[in-house]
Structure formats: C-alpha cells, structure tokens
Design a protein around this motif. Structure first.
Motif, PDB file in Angstrom:
ATOM      1  N   ALA A 116       0.804  -1.213   0.177  1.00 27.46           N
ATOM      2  CA  ALA A 116       0.073  -0.128   0.047  1.00 27.46           C
ATOM      3  C   ALA A 116       0.724   1.344  -0.083  1.00 27.46           C
ATOM      4  N   GLY A 117       2.052   1.258   0.609  1.00 32.04           N
ATOM      5  CA  GLY A 117       2.944   2.315   0.777  1.00 32.04           C
ATOM      6  C   GLY A 117       3.205   2.913  -0.737  1.00 32.04           C
ATOM      7  N   ARG A 118       3.267   2.049  -1.578  1.00 36.32           N
ATOM      8  CA  ARG A 118       3.917   2.344  -3.011  1.00 36.32           C
ATOM      9  C   ARG A 118       2.916   3.055  -3.983  1.00 36.32           C
ATOM     10  N   ILE A 119       1.584   3.283  -3.474  1.00 34.73           N
ATOM     11  CA  ILE A 119       0.438   3.950  -4.195  1.00 34.73           C
ATOM     12  C   ILE A 119       1.039   5.289  -4.565  1.00 34.73           C
ATOM     13  N   GLN A 120       0.702   5.893  -5.597  1.00 35.64           N
ATOM     14  CA  GLN A 120       0.863   7.164  -5.502  1.00 35.64           C
ATOM     15  C   GLN A 120      -0.366   8.143  -6.074  1.00 35.64           C
ATOM     16  N   GLY A 121      -1.205   7.323  -6.534  1.00 31.96           N
ATOM     17  CA  GLY A 121      -2.656   8.100  -7.069  1.00 31.96           C
ATOM     18  C   GLY A 121      -3.626   8.369  -5.624  1.00 31.96           C
ATOM     19  N   LYS A 122      -4.690   8.946  -6.187  1.00 27.34           N
ATOM     20  CA  LYS A 122      -5.639   9.349  -5.069  1.00 27.34           C
ATOM     21  C   LYS A 122      -6.458   8.155  -4.852  1.00 27.34           C
ATOM     22  N   VAL A 123      -6.805   8.211  -3.285  1.00 27.64           N
ATOM     23  CA  VAL A 123      -7.400   6.754  -3.003  1.00 27.64           C
ATOM     24  C   VAL A 123      -8.839   7.024  -2.207  1.00 27.64           C
ATOM     25  N   ALA A 177      -4.363  -1.597   5.711  1.00 27.76           N
ATOM     26  CA  ALA A 177      -3.695  -1.202   4.407  1.00 27.76           C
ATOM     27  C   ALA A 177      -3.920   0.177   4.221  1.00 27.76           C
ATOM     28  N   TYR A 178      -5.006   0.834   4.735  1.00 28.47           N
ATOM     29  CA  TYR A 178      -5.390   2.014   4.532  1.00 28.47           C
ATOM     30  C   TYR A 178      -4.564   2.775   5.437  1.00 28.47           C
ATOM     31  N   ASN A 179      -3.904   2.682   6.618  1.00 23.50           N
ATOM     32  CA  ASN A 179      -2.976   3.383   7.418  1.00 23.50           C
ATOM     33  C   ASN A 179      -1.791   3.448   6.749  1.00 23.50           C
ATOM     34  N   LYS A 180      -1.256   2.638   5.920  1.00 28.01           N
ATOM     35  CA  LYS A 180       0.022   2.433   5.185  1.00 28.01           C
ATOM     36  C   LYS A 180       0.031   3.351   3.796  1.00 28.01           C
ATOM     37  N   ILE A 181      -1.053   3.691   3.435  1.00 27.78           N
ATOM     38  CA  ILE A 181      -1.116   4.477   2.244  1.00 27.78           C
ATOM     39  C   ILE A 181      -0.597   5.893   2.620  1.00 27.78           C
ATOM     40  N   LYS A 182       0.429   6.485   1.727  1.00 20.41           N
ATOM     41  CA  LYS A 182       0.895   7.481   1.983  1.00 20.41           C
ATOM     42  C   LYS A 182       0.438   8.640   1.119  1.00 20.41           C
ATOM     43  N   ALA A 183      -0.173   8.198  -0.051  1.00 11.94           N
ATOM     44  CA  ALA A 183      -0.771   9.130  -0.992  1.00 11.94           C
ATOM     45  C   ALA A 183      -2.011   9.921  -0.609  1.00 11.94           C
ATOM     46  N   PRO A 184      -2.730  10.969  -1.087  1.00 16.15           N
ATOM     47  CA  PRO A 184      -3.963  11.471  -0.902  1.00 16.15           C
ATOM     48  C   PRO A 184      -5.160  10.550  -0.594  1.00 16.15           C
TER      49      PRO A 184
END
Length: 319
Positions: free
Chosen positions: A258-265, A284-291
C-alpha cells in the motif's frame, strides 16, 4: 458504534501483525522484471454483445508463466479527444460480470476493462498444473514452493499488465486511468496501483488479502480465509511452520504494497465485517501515503454498501 474488532481509535493507529519479508521490495522488482520479459501479445475480438453507444471486445493477453488472460473491454463509439479508463476487479472466485453493468461508465465517455482472474469463475487460463478453473485455494497456492510461484503473485501481475495495456489503448488518456473493486477486487485495486503507480485514482472497498496473521489470531480463518485454516489442518497441524507460512504470505499481503501507491485513494471500510475484519482493512489504509479519503460503514459487514457505487463514480468524475 458496534464492534467486531478494535475500537475505531485503535483501528486508526493499527500497524498490522503479518510479517513483511526482508526481501519484499526485491521480490516485487524481480516479479515486475519477469512481467516485462514476457510478451503480452494482446488480442481484441468483437463480442457478441454490442450496443448503439458502446463497442465491446473480448480482450486476451498473456501474463506470466504463459497464462492467457481474459478481460471485457468496452469503449464509447463516439469519442472526442482523450478519455478516462477504469479497471474493474471482481470478488474471490467470481468473474468480470455482465457487459451491461459497465455501460454507466461508458455513457460518461470512459473505457472499461474488467479482468477475469486466472483460475476463478471467468474465461482466464490457469496454467498452475491444470488448465481451466481450480476455483478455490488460491492464496495458499505455492506455500510449499518457492515464493516466486505464489499464485497471487501472478494475479497481481495480471492486473499490472491490464493497466499497461489500458495506457496504450487508442483514445485513453494516460493521466486518467483509474481502478476499482471490492473484497478481492479491492485487494487487486490496491496491488495494481502499488505496482503500476501511474494509476491516478483508485477506489477499494473492504479489501481481502490483508494481514493474514491477524485473521488467524481472531479465529476468522473461515469463509474467504478458510483455506488458511485448511492448510494448517492438513499440512502443518502442530504449527511447526507457522512463522515460515505467515512470512511467505507476507509477499502477497496488500498492507505491504500500500505504501507504494501514488494515486488518489477512496477507501471504504465495513465495521461489522467478519469475513475481512476491519483491522485488516484499516492496516492497508493506514499505510497508504498518497492523498486518501476514508468512508466508514458502521453497521455493515461484507455486503452491498448503499451509496458506495455512487460515491465512487463521483470520486472518479472529480477534476
């Protein structure tokens, strides 16, 4: 708020239980290199289903290990300039669905590409020992083999290849390629956008394939996760290989991608979900760094979520 898991404030801080293999990044770089080395050989066949507004095709392409993968591809007949495209991913053991349920996006000028996961309910090929469907047991496929042979590794790569085909289709705006799905489809949405970071927007609903050890510790290794229980009962009844098994599952754990995502979620969680527990969704949500934006359904489990499809469409339409 009703609880089947941790309180909400703890869920918002939860960082997961399933281990991340030390060579996780190298594993996926090696996997992507294998995908690059394989010829996609895409083929479009006009479908028997056609409408006045849409051109409909059966899209076939080759994934890793030689499997021939199928997706439904629809595009507007009238196209003016570059248009968005949306990738759609289905639930566990399912298929890409009917043609007609994709026409709402086509009516908005979108191309739609809906994957059939290899070996499940659709037309994609499974070359893992047999041709045709195996229907179940997918995330444990390869646990007794080298991690490079995990079946979900190949399925994750199938989503990447579909995305890369979408970027090259005539009329598709490469700045507006999106992804969506629920349950297994939510997991594949996250994996696809993590491994193909050009995906600009993604909508994931109560995703599967996350934090396997947490599922086991909650005694929820049943329903969609039943095969984890089956594996231990049949092949490791004393749990002598427990650490090895959960570490190997870490390669196909979406929380670590999940941390590799760059798009808006846009991410949707069901708080009464006993099939994909809320903590496994939140990690999974907590590890997203993208918007990112979180939608919480307090009273719902792993089921139809009223208004969610409408919110997803509005999310994609936002400029």
């Amino acid at each position: 708020m009703p609880l089947v898991d941790m309180p909400l404030e703890q869920l918002k801080q939860y960082e997961g239980r399933n281990p991340r293999p030390a060579d996780f990044d190298a594993y996926w770089e090696r996997a992507l290199e294998e995908l690059e080395a394989a010829d996609a050989n895409p083929e479009l066949i006009p479908s028997a289903f056609q409408t006045p507004q849409a051109e409909c095709f059966d899209l076939y392409y080759t994934g890793v290990r030689g499997a021939r993968i199928h997706a439904k591809y629809l595009r507007p007949k009238k196209r003016d300039g570059l248009q968005p495209a949306v990738l759609q991913f289905h639930g566990y053991t399912g298929d890409s669905g009917d043609w007609q349920d994709k026409l709402a996006y086509v009516s908005l000028g979108y191309s739609v590409l809906a994957l059939d996961c290899r070996g499940q309910g659709g037309a994609s090929e499974d070359t893992g020992g047999v041709k045709g469907t195996t229907h179940n047991g997918h995330f444990i496929r390869g646990l007794d083999d080298h991690p490079d042979n995990l079946l979900f590794r190949h399925i994750f790569l199938d989503t990447v290849r579909l995305a890369r085909i979408a970027f090259e289709l005539p009329g598709v705006d490469p700045e507006q390629v999106y992804a969506m799905g629920g349950s297994q489809g939510g997991a594949l949405t996250i994996a696809c956008a993590a491994l193909e970071p050009r995906i600009r927007k993604l909508a994931a609903v109560h995703p599967f394939l996350s934090d396997y050890k947490r599922v086991w510790e909650m005694d929820l290794d049943r329903d969609a996760y039943q095969e984890l229980n089956t594996f231990f009962r049949k092949f490791d009844p004393l749990h002598e290989r427990e650490d090895e098994i959960f570490e190997k599952l870490g390669y196909i754990d979406i929380q670590h991608l999940a941390g590799r995502i760059q798009g808006k979620v846009l991410f949707t969680v069901s708080m009464m979900d006993t099939i994909c527990p809320p903590s496994t969704q939140f990690v999974a949500y907590n590890k997203i760094k993208a918007p990112k934006e979180l939608l919480i359904y307090p009273d719902f489990g792993h089921e139809y979520l009223p208004g969610n499809a409408d919110r997803t469409m509005q999310f994609f339409l936002q400029k």
